[in-house]
Design an enzyme around this catalytic site. Structure first.
Site, mmCIF file in Angstrom:
data_model
loop_
_atom_site.group_PDB
_atom_site.id
_atom_site.type_symbol
_atom_site.label_atom_id
_atom_site.label_comp_id
_atom_site.label_asym_id
_atom_site.label_seq_id
_atom_site.Cartn_x
_atom_site.Cartn_y
_atom_site.Cartn_z
ATOM 1 N N LYS A 26 17.803 17.044 -40.525
ATOM 2 C CA LYS A 26 17.966 15.927 -39.580
ATOM 3 C C LYS A 26 18.874 16.355 -38.419
ATOM 4 C CE LYS A 26 16.587 12.240 -39.807
ATOM 5 N NZ LYS A 26 15.295 11.601 -39.398
ATOM 6 N N GLU B 69 10.955 13.431 -44.222
ATOM 7 C CA GLU B 69 11.267 13.516 -45.644
ATOM 8 C C GLU B 69 12.709 13.046 -45.742
ATOM 9 O OE1 GLU B 69 9.433 14.202 -48.207
ATOM 10 O OE2 GLU B 69 7.617 14.681 -47.085
ATOM 11 N N LEU C 246 1.321 9.116 -44.928
ATOM 12 C CA LEU C 246 1.218 8.535 -46.284
ATOM 13 C C LEU C 246 1.555 9.579 -47.344
ATOM 14 C CD1 LEU C 246 -1.896 6.178 -45.989
ATOM 15 C CD2 LEU C 246 0.532 5.613 -45.734
ATOM 16 N N THR C 247 2.767 10.082 -47.269
ATOM 17 C CA THR C 247 3.285 10.905 -48.362
ATOM 18 C C THR C 247 3.573 9.954 -49.525
ATOM 19 O OG1 THR C 247 5.610 10.570 -47.780
ATOM 20 C CG2 THR C 247 4.449 12.393 -46.666
ATOM 21 N N LEU D 60 19.189 5.067 -54.798
ATOM 22 C CA LEU D 60 20.132 4.445 -55.738
ATOM 23 C C LEU D 60 19.818 2.968 -56.048
ATOM 24 C CD1 LEU D 60 22.895 4.833 -57.315
ATOM 25 C CD2 LEU D 60 23.917 3.663 -55.362
ATOM 26 N N TYR E 252 18.434 18.252 -46.525
ATOM 27 C CA TYR E 252 17.987 17.054 -45.786
ATOM 28 C C TYR E 252 18.843 16.859 -44.539
ATOM 29 C CZ TYR E 252 17.953 12.090 -44.491
ATOM 30 O OH TYR E 252 17.924 10.903 -43.786
ATOM 31 N N THR F 286 20.562 9.940 -39.186
ATOM 32 C CA THR F 286 21.400 9.539 -40.314
ATOM 33 C C THR F 286 22.869 9.916 -40.112
ATOM 34 O OG1 THR F 286 21.791 10.055 -42.653
ATOM 35 C CG2 THR F 286 20.672 11.739 -41.398
ATOM 36 N N ASP F 287 23.738 9.232 -40.851
ATOM 37 C CA ASP F 287 25.173 9.589 -40.838
ATOM 38 C C ASP F 287 25.419 10.914 -41.548
ATOM 39 O OD1 ASP F 287 24.664 8.679 -43.447
ATOM 40 O OD2 ASP F 287 26.275 7.196 -43.471
ATOM 41 N N GLU F 288 24.437 11.371 -42.346
ATOM 42 C CA GLU F 288 24.670 12.564 -43.177
ATOM 43 C C GLU F 288 24.834 13.828 -42.336
ATOM 44 O OE1 GLU F 288 22.510 12.692 -46.842
ATOM 45 O OE2 GLU F 288 22.148 10.540 -46.794
HETATM 46 P P1 NAD Z 1 10.873 6.914 -46.207
HETATM 47 O O1 NAD Z 1 10.937 8.192 -46.963
HETATM 48 O O2 NAD Z 1 10.850 5.626 -46.954
HETATM 49 O O3 NAD Z 1 9.582 6.907 -45.249
HETATM 50 C C1 NAD Z 1 9.202 8.021 -44.507
HETATM 51 C C2 NAD Z 1 7.811 7.757 -43.955
HETATM 52 O O4 NAD Z 1 7.424 8.874 -43.140
HETATM 53 C C3 NAD Z 1 6.743 7.622 -45.049
HETATM 54 O O5 NAD Z 1 5.904 6.512 -44.775
HETATM 55 C C4 NAD Z 1 5.964 8.934 -44.960
HETATM 56 O O6 NAD Z 1 4.608 8.802 -45.369
HETATM 57 C C5 NAD Z 1 6.095 9.259 -43.491
HETATM 58 N N1 NAD Z 1 5.958 10.695 -43.195
HETATM 59 C C6 NAD Z 1 6.562 11.729 -43.850
HETATM 60 N N2 NAD Z 1 6.180 12.899 -43.303
HETATM 61 C C7 NAD Z 1 5.339 12.599 -42.275
HETATM 62 C C8 NAD Z 1 4.629 13.382 -41.313
HETATM 63 N N3 NAD Z 1 4.723 14.719 -41.311
HETATM 64 N N4 NAD Z 1 3.864 12.749 -40.393
HETATM 65 C C9 NAD Z 1 3.770 11.399 -40.401
HETATM 66 N N5 NAD Z 1 4.393 10.610 -41.293
HETATM 67 C C10 NAD Z 1 5.182 11.197 -42.215
HETATM 68 O O7 NAD Z 1 12.103 6.967 -45.200
HETATM 69 P P2 NAD Z 1 13.039 5.785 -44.679
HETATM 70 O O8 NAD Z 1 14.109 5.544 -45.677
HETATM 71 O O9 NAD Z 1 12.207 4.652 -44.185
HETATM 72 O O10 NAD Z 1 13.733 6.521 -43.441
HETATM 73 C C11 NAD Z 1 13.147 6.464 -42.140
HETATM 74 C C12 NAD Z 1 14.001 7.281 -41.184
HETATM 75 O O11 NAD Z 1 15.336 6.781 -41.188
HETATM 76 C C13 NAD Z 1 14.100 8.752 -41.588
HETATM 77 O O12 NAD Z 1 14.034 9.532 -40.420
HETATM 78 C C14 NAD Z 1 15.471 8.879 -42.251
HETATM 79 O O13 NAD Z 1 16.003 10.167 -42.066
HETATM 80 C C15 NAD Z 1 16.252 7.824 -41.473
HETATM 81 N N6 NAD Z 1 17.368 7.197 -42.204
HETATM 82 C C16 NAD Z 1 17.169 6.608 -43.425
HETATM 83 C C17 NAD Z 1 18.230 5.985 -44.085
HETATM 84 C C18 NAD Z 1 18.048 5.284 -45.410
HETATM 85 O O14 NAD Z 1 19.041 4.798 -45.982
HETATM 86 N N7 NAD Z 1 16.844 5.147 -45.934
HETATM 87 C C19 NAD Z 1 19.497 5.984 -43.490
HETATM 88 C C20 NAD Z 1 19.669 6.604 -42.232
HETATM 89 C C21 NAD Z 1 18.592 7.202 -41.597
HETATM 90 P P1 TYD Z 2 20.726 7.944 -52.383
HETATM 91 O O1 TYD Z 2 20.188 6.557 -52.523
HETATM 92 O O2 TYD Z 2 19.900 9.083 -52.872
HETATM 93 O O3 TYD Z 2 21.134 8.126 -50.854
HETATM 94 P P2 TYD Z 2 21.974 9.326 -50.122
HETATM 95 O O4 TYD Z 2 22.015 10.494 -51.002
HETATM 96 O O5 TYD Z 2 21.143 9.543 -48.895
HETATM 97 O O6 TYD Z 2 23.326 8.742 -49.806
HETATM 98 O O7 TYD Z 2 22.119 8.011 -53.143
HETATM 99 C C1 TYD Z 2 23.182 7.130 -52.819
HETATM 100 C C2 TYD Z 2 24.372 7.536 -53.665
HETATM 101 O O8 TYD Z 2 24.067 7.273 -55.050
HETATM 102 C C3 TYD Z 2 24.697 9.018 -53.594
HETATM 103 O O9 TYD Z 2 26.120 9.194 -53.636
HETATM 104 C C4 TYD Z 2 24.066 9.601 -54.853
HETATM 105 C C5 TYD Z 2 24.166 8.455 -55.837
HETATM 106 N N1 TYD Z 2 23.091 8.397 -56.866
HETATM 107 C C6 TYD Z 2 23.433 8.292 -58.225
HETATM 108 O O10 TYD Z 2 24.624 8.249 -58.605
HETATM 109 N N2 TYD Z 2 22.416 8.233 -59.144
HETATM 110 C C7 TYD Z 2 21.093 8.279 -58.791
HETATM 111 O O11 TYD Z 2 20.219 8.260 -59.681
HETATM 112 C C8 TYD Z 2 20.765 8.368 -57.392
HETATM 113 C C9 TYD Z 2 19.345 8.425 -56.941
HETATM 114 C C10 TYD Z 2 21.804 8.410 -56.469
#
Ligand code: NAD
Ligand code: TYD
Length: 354
Positions: free
Chosen positions: A165, A85, A36-37, A201, A161, A135-137
């Site tokens: 990953k 994170e 629960l960050t 975004l 980040y 992630t794709d990153e």
């Molecule tokens: P998020 O930031 O919304 O959620 C992360 C969750 O992990 C939170 O509930 C947080 O409380 C918990 N957490 C953080 N540190 C922790 C710890 N040390 N122990 C236990 N819990 C912890 O993230 P999300 O967007 O749901 O992403 C989930 C996963 O998917 C991540 O691994 C991220 O790298 C990956 N991912 C996300 C996206 C995206 O577009 N959001 C895309 C590709 C991959």
């Molecule tokens: P984001 O949602 O942070 O995802 P990621 O960086 O993991 O791709 O950002 C998506 C895209 O939007 C990225 O190219 C950065 C851009 N962006 C903005 O232009 N303005 C914003 O305020 C934010 C948060 C992201």
């Protein structure tokens, strides 16, 4: 026997969508370990909270004693590891939490998983899965004419980040190759949908457009992301869990590349349509701001492997998915109020003040 899945980070955006979807569509039980960050929110899971098939445990994936005890008590058939994170901009301002959770936390979790798995009997060992959500990153940035990332694209992470990953992906790979732990890794493109924390975004733009605040577009707004509806991602994870080959990695994406500016304009139009009467379009709120340092220009995923081998394809079109998403944020003011607390306001003030 009903299967139990240990989900880490299940109170976050994708994890909570995954838990709700799986509990609705499968008979599995879920133990959700989440620290629960700022990004974790138990409101996302209100509809599951009273189920006898669901248990929430407040804790850190790096807490070795807690994880050991959870594994021995619940004897899960799988671990689905979302906890991380996840925000690039935060990793640029301060990488330490990313190293702690994404690298050290994953390392500690893998070690506990290995120890638990080693004590299972042969058939349980063969069935067990450790699914790592990535992630794709990790693949770096594409030029405008480069082909999309495949599972064979060399790693070239550019942000703290992405680097954290990438490190966790390598640890997962090593645990399969060295110890035989039946791991699966999924690398997914940008997700959108309900429950996403409004620092990212799409939800940020929806809420700012609604409130008549500036819509901060980094650089020239031409950076491209490959957007995937979160429920399609969750189905993909469930498919990999069921049918994926241990030791393999699978790319997941939406075949849906769009420049940021196009996304922001589309959101402005949808908010104009759904909340009329502002007098003038929300597009006027678009403000070009200083670019993110090291901002990756383009991501795109080649998802032919998961399609060919496991039969998964995204179902939602971007047009319908983004419409549903905008409507969800507009209709869930209570959720928005709960997550946009003091620490959220502080982040927005610090990050967008220059
Ligand atoms: P998020 O930031 O919304 O959620 C992360 C969750 O992990 C939170 O509930 C947080 O409380 C918990 N957490 C953080 N540190 C922790 C710890 N040390 N122990 C236990 N819990 C912890 O993230 P999300 O967007 O749901 O992403 C989930 C996963 O998917 C991540 O691994 C991220 O790298 C990956 N991912 C996300 C996206 C995206 O577009 N959001 C895309 C590709 C991959
Ligand atoms: P984001 O949602 O942070 O995802 P990621 O960086 O993991 O791709 O950002 C998506 C895209 O939007 C990225 O190219 C950065 C851009 N962006 C903005 O232009 N303005 C914003 O305020 C934010 C948060 C992201």
């Amino acid at each position: 026997m009903r299967e139990t899945i240990l989900v880490t980070g299940g109170a976050g955006f994708i994890g909570s969508n995954f838990i709700l979807q799986r509990m609705e569509q499968d008979s599995c039980a879920v133990v959700n370990l989440d620290k629960l960050t700022y990004a974790g929110n138990l409101r996302n899971l209100e509809t599951a909270a009273n189920s006898s098939r669901y248990e929430f445990v407040h804790g850190d994936i790096g807490d070795v004693r807690l994880v050991r005890q959870l594994l021995r008590k619940h004897r899960p058939g799988a671990i689905v590891h979302f906890a991380a994170e996840s925000h690039v901009d935060r990793s640029i301002r301060g990488p330490a939490d990313f190293i702690a959770t994404n690298i050290n936390g994953t390392s500690a979790l893998l070690e506990q998983a290995r120890s638990y798995w080693s004590d299972l009997n042969e058939s349980e060992q063969a069935q067990f899965r450790f699914l790592h959500v990535s992630t794709d990153e990790v693949y770096g940035s594409l030029g405008p004419d480069d082909p999309p990332f495949t599972e064979r694209t060399p790693y070239a992470p550019n942000s703290p980040y992405a680097a954290s990953k990438a490190a966790s992906d390598h640890l997962v790979r090593a645990y399969h190759h060295t110890y035989g732990l039946p791991t699966l890794t999924t690398n997914c493109s940008n997700n959108y949908g309900r429950f996403q924390f409004p620092e990212k975004l799409i939800p940020l733009m929806i809420l700012n457009a609604k409130a008549g605040k500036p819509l901060p577009v980094y650089g020239d707004g031409k950076n491209v992301r490959d957007w995937l509806y979160v429920e399609d991602h969750c189905v993909a994870i469930a498919t990999v869990l069921r049918k994926g080959r241990p030791g393999e990695t699978y790319n997941i994406g939406g075949w849906n590349q769009k420049p940021n500016l196009e996304i922001v304009e589309l959101i402005s139009n949808l908010v104009d349509e759904m909340v009329p009467g502002r007098g003038g379009s929300r597009r006027e709120l678009i403000t070009f701001v200083k670019d993110r340092p090291g901002h990756d220009r383009r991501y795109a995923m080649d998802t032919r492997k998961i399609e060919r081998e496991l039969g998964w394809r995204p179902k939602e079109t971007f047009e319908s998915g983004i419409r549903k998403t905008v409507r969800w944020y507009l209709e869930h003011e209570d959720w928005v109020r709960a997550v946009t607390s003091g620490s959220y306001r502080q982040w927005i003030e610090t990050h967008y003040s220059v």
